[in-house]
Design an enzyme around this catalytic site. Structure first.
Site, PDB file in Angstrom:
ATOM      1  N   GLU A 148       1.304  12.233 -41.366  1.00  0.00           N
ATOM      2  CA  GLU A 148       1.199  13.039 -40.145  1.00  0.00           C
ATOM      3  C   GLU A 148       1.115  12.164 -38.896  1.00  0.00           C
ATOM      4  O   GLU A 148       0.145  11.427 -38.715  1.00  0.00           O
ATOM      5  CB  GLU A 148      -0.034  13.944 -40.197  1.00  0.00           C
ATOM      6  CG  GLU A 148      -0.185  14.820 -38.972  1.00  0.00           C
ATOM      7  CD  GLU A 148      -1.465  15.634 -38.974  1.00  0.00           C
ATOM      8  OE1 GLU A 148      -1.724  16.328 -37.972  1.00  0.00           O
ATOM      9  OE2 GLU A 148      -2.221  15.575 -39.976  1.00  0.00           O
ATOM     10  N   GLU A 154      -5.362   9.671 -30.348  1.00  0.00           N
ATOM     11  CA  GLU A 154      -5.996   9.604 -31.660  1.00  0.00           C
ATOM     12  C   GLU A 154      -5.519   8.439 -32.516  1.00  0.00           C
ATOM     13  O   GLU A 154      -6.180   8.062 -33.481  1.00  0.00           O
ATOM     14  CB  GLU A 154      -5.790  10.926 -32.404  1.00  0.00           C
ATOM     15  CG  GLU A 154      -6.438  12.103 -31.682  1.00  0.00           C
ATOM     16  CD  GLU A 154      -6.289  13.419 -32.433  1.00  0.00           C
ATOM     17  OE1 GLU A 154      -6.218  13.397 -33.672  1.00  0.00           O
ATOM     18  OE2 GLU A 154      -6.244  14.473 -31.777  1.00  0.00           O
ATOM     19  N   ASP A 181       2.573  18.368 -37.014  1.00  0.00           N
ATOM     20  CA  ASP A 181       1.576  19.256 -36.409  1.00  0.00           C
ATOM     21  C   ASP A 181       2.057  19.564 -34.994  1.00  0.00           C
ATOM     22  O   ASP A 181       2.226  18.651 -34.175  1.00  0.00           O
ATOM     23  CB  ASP A 181       0.212  18.565 -36.391  1.00  0.00           C
ATOM     24  CG  ASP A 181      -0.912  19.430 -35.847  1.00  0.00           C
ATOM     25  OD1 ASP A 181      -0.671  20.156 -34.859  1.00  0.00           O
ATOM     26  OD2 ASP A 181      -2.027  19.366 -36.382  1.00  0.00           O
ATOM     27  N   PHE A 183       0.677  20.713 -32.421  1.00  0.00           N
ATOM     28  CA  PHE A 183      -0.204  20.285 -31.332  1.00  0.00           C
ATOM     29  C   PHE A 183       0.125  18.857 -30.917  1.00  0.00           C
ATOM     30  O   PHE A 183       0.288  18.557 -29.733  1.00  0.00           O
ATOM     31  CB  PHE A 183      -1.673  20.400 -31.754  1.00  0.00           C
ATOM     32  CG  PHE A 183      -2.629  19.782 -30.770  1.00  0.00           C
ATOM     33  CD1 PHE A 183      -2.931  20.425 -29.584  1.00  0.00           C
ATOM     34  CD2 PHE A 183      -3.218  18.555 -31.026  1.00  0.00           C
ATOM     35  CE1 PHE A 183      -3.812  19.857 -28.666  1.00  0.00           C
ATOM     36  CE2 PHE A 183      -4.096  17.978 -30.122  1.00  0.00           C
ATOM     37  CZ  PHE A 183      -4.389  18.630 -28.932  1.00  0.00           C
ATOM     38  N   HIS A 184       0.233  17.978 -31.898  1.00  0.00           N
ATOM     39  CA  HIS A 184       0.569  16.588 -31.595  1.00  0.00           C
ATOM     40  C   HIS A 184       2.009  16.468 -31.099  1.00  0.00           C
ATOM     41  O   HIS A 184       2.303  15.668 -30.201  1.00  0.00           O
ATOM     42  CB  HIS A 184       0.363  15.721 -32.835  1.00  0.00           C
ATOM     43  CG  HIS A 184      -1.046  15.735 -33.341  1.00  0.00           C
ATOM     44  ND1 HIS A 184      -2.099  15.200 -32.635  1.00  0.00           N
ATOM     45  CD2 HIS A 184      -1.579  16.233 -34.487  1.00  0.00           C
ATOM     46  CE1 HIS A 184      -3.220  15.364 -33.322  1.00  0.00           C
ATOM     47  NE2 HIS A 184      -2.929  15.994 -34.440  1.00  0.00           N
ATOM     48  N   ARG A 213      -4.451  23.782 -28.655  1.00  0.00           N
ATOM     49  CA  ARG A 213      -5.133  23.922 -29.945  1.00  0.00           C
ATOM     50  C   ARG A 213      -5.581  25.360 -30.180  1.00  0.00           C
ATOM     51  O   ARG A 213      -6.366  25.641 -31.082  1.00  0.00           O
ATOM     52  CB  ARG A 213      -6.351  23.007 -30.075  1.00  0.00           C
ATOM     53  CG  ARG A 213      -6.116  21.706 -30.799  1.00  0.00           C
ATOM     54  CD  ARG A 213      -5.760  21.876 -32.252  1.00  0.00           C
ATOM     55  NE  ARG A 213      -5.631  20.575 -32.910  1.00  0.00           N
ATOM     56  CZ  ARG A 213      -4.777  20.307 -33.894  1.00  0.00           C
ATOM     57  NH1 ARG A 213      -3.961  21.255 -34.318  1.00  0.00           N
ATOM     58  NH2 ARG A 213      -4.725  19.126 -34.438  1.00  0.00           N
ATOM     59  N   GLU A 242      -3.724  25.199 -38.100  1.00  0.00           N
ATOM     60  CA  GLU A 242      -4.848  24.263 -38.090  1.00  0.00           C
ATOM     61  C   GLU A 242      -5.449  24.213 -36.695  1.00  0.00           C
ATOM     62  O   GLU A 242      -4.821  23.776 -35.738  1.00  0.00           O
ATOM     63  CB  GLU A 242      -4.422  22.847 -38.495  1.00  0.00           C
ATOM     64  CG  GLU A 242      -5.634  21.921 -38.588  1.00  0.00           C
ATOM     65  CD  GLU A 242      -5.280  20.444 -38.697  1.00  0.00           C
ATOM     66  OE1 GLU A 242      -5.599  19.840 -39.725  1.00  0.00           O
ATOM     67  OE2 GLU A 242      -4.680  19.904 -37.739  1.00  0.00           O
TER      68      GLU A 242
END
Length: 283
Positions: A148, A154, A181, A183-184, A213, A242
């Site tokens: 991921e 992060e 993901d 969001f990322h 998010r 998520e």
């Protein structure tokens, strides 16, 4: 398409006595559950397997890659500790019938950036060597690993599909793919459709929330581009919501969830699932 939800949306950590949460996820209409493994002993296969089967919930295992689980560490003992954790995740996946284990498997979330390019290259090479070995274990378990990419706040190692592809080319294992993901992606990818098409058959799992998010459909993510990309590659994997609960205090602090996105976490899940079904149908 099968839609699921992470238990992180409600709680942290998930433990084997939270059967009511699994029942709730099934009752909300989800096809599968993402089980984050904060501590492998918290997830007893013998207890959960019959419950999940009864509820008709499939499973995806999500690795919780914290500081003590560093496949890029300079210390061989630290890498061994990380390997033991990921082996436990694979054993859980095999025991529960999950097809994949996903997460930032290459290095812990929030690991400090190294000062020189040579140090960063050495870290990358150690992670590649570690994941090459872990991929062999995954193959023996009949489970795939999903790497991921995370946003720049992060990690500095793998931020986007291009980074993940470069890593996968060096590992060269059919048991290692990509888990995205949204969001990322919203931070690091310039074009959702192009990113998904670039990942192609390497894409084995997709997690979604919206750009903040929050509830899918409530932000400014490129949902049309995401759907078009998935359609272009004939994606038939799973899509899981998520996000995180502000009530899970330590985790909420780590991911900076300071406010609610819905009146309740059940409302978050219910509204998110309703949007995803409309979105995938093109409505």
């Amino acid at each position: 398409m099968k839609f699921g939800a992470s238990t992180w949306l409600w709680t942290s950590p998930f433990t084997g006595d939270q059967i009511a949460l699994l029942e709730n996820i099934a009752a909300l209409g989800f096809d599968f559950v993402e089980l984050p493994v904060e501590e492998p002993s918290h997830i007893p296969v013998a207890t959960l397997k019959p419950v999940l089967a009864h509820l008709g919930l499939e499973v995806v295992i999500c690795a919780a890659v914290t500081a003590g689980r560093d496949m890029s560490a300079e210390s061989s003992a630290a890498r061994r500790q990380a390997f033991d954790y990921f082996e436990s995740c694979l054993a859980l996946a095999e025991g529960l019938g999950a097809s994949c284990v996903v997460g930032p498997l290459y290095a812990p979330v929030g690991k400090a950036r190294l000062g020189t390019e040579s140090l960063r290259c050495a870290q990358w090479e150690r992670s590649v060597a570690s994941l090459s070995q872990l991929a062999q274990t995954a193959g023996n378990c009949g489970v795939r690993l999903g790497l991921e990419p995370l946003n720049r706040f992060e990690t500095d190692m793998i931020n986007n599909v291009a980074d993940a592809q470069r890593f996968l080319q060096q590992v060269a294992s059919p048991y290692l793919g990509i888990s995205l993901d949204s969001f990322h992606m919203n931070i690091e990818e310039t074009d959702f459709r192009r990113a998904v098409v670039s990942a192609g058959e390497l894409l084995i799992h997709l997690q979604v929330s919206d750009s903040h998010r929050g509830v899918p459909g409530d932000g400014n993510s490129d949902w049309a581009g995401l759907r078009d990309g998935l359609g272009a590659i004939g994606y038939r994997g799973k899509i899981g919501i998520e996000s995180f609960s502000p009530d899970a205090s330590s985790l909420a602090e780590a991911v900076c969830i300071w406010r609610r996105f819905a009146e309740s976490q059940d409302d978050f899940a219910r509204d998110g699932l309703a949007f995803l079904r409309r979105w995938w149908a093109g409505a």
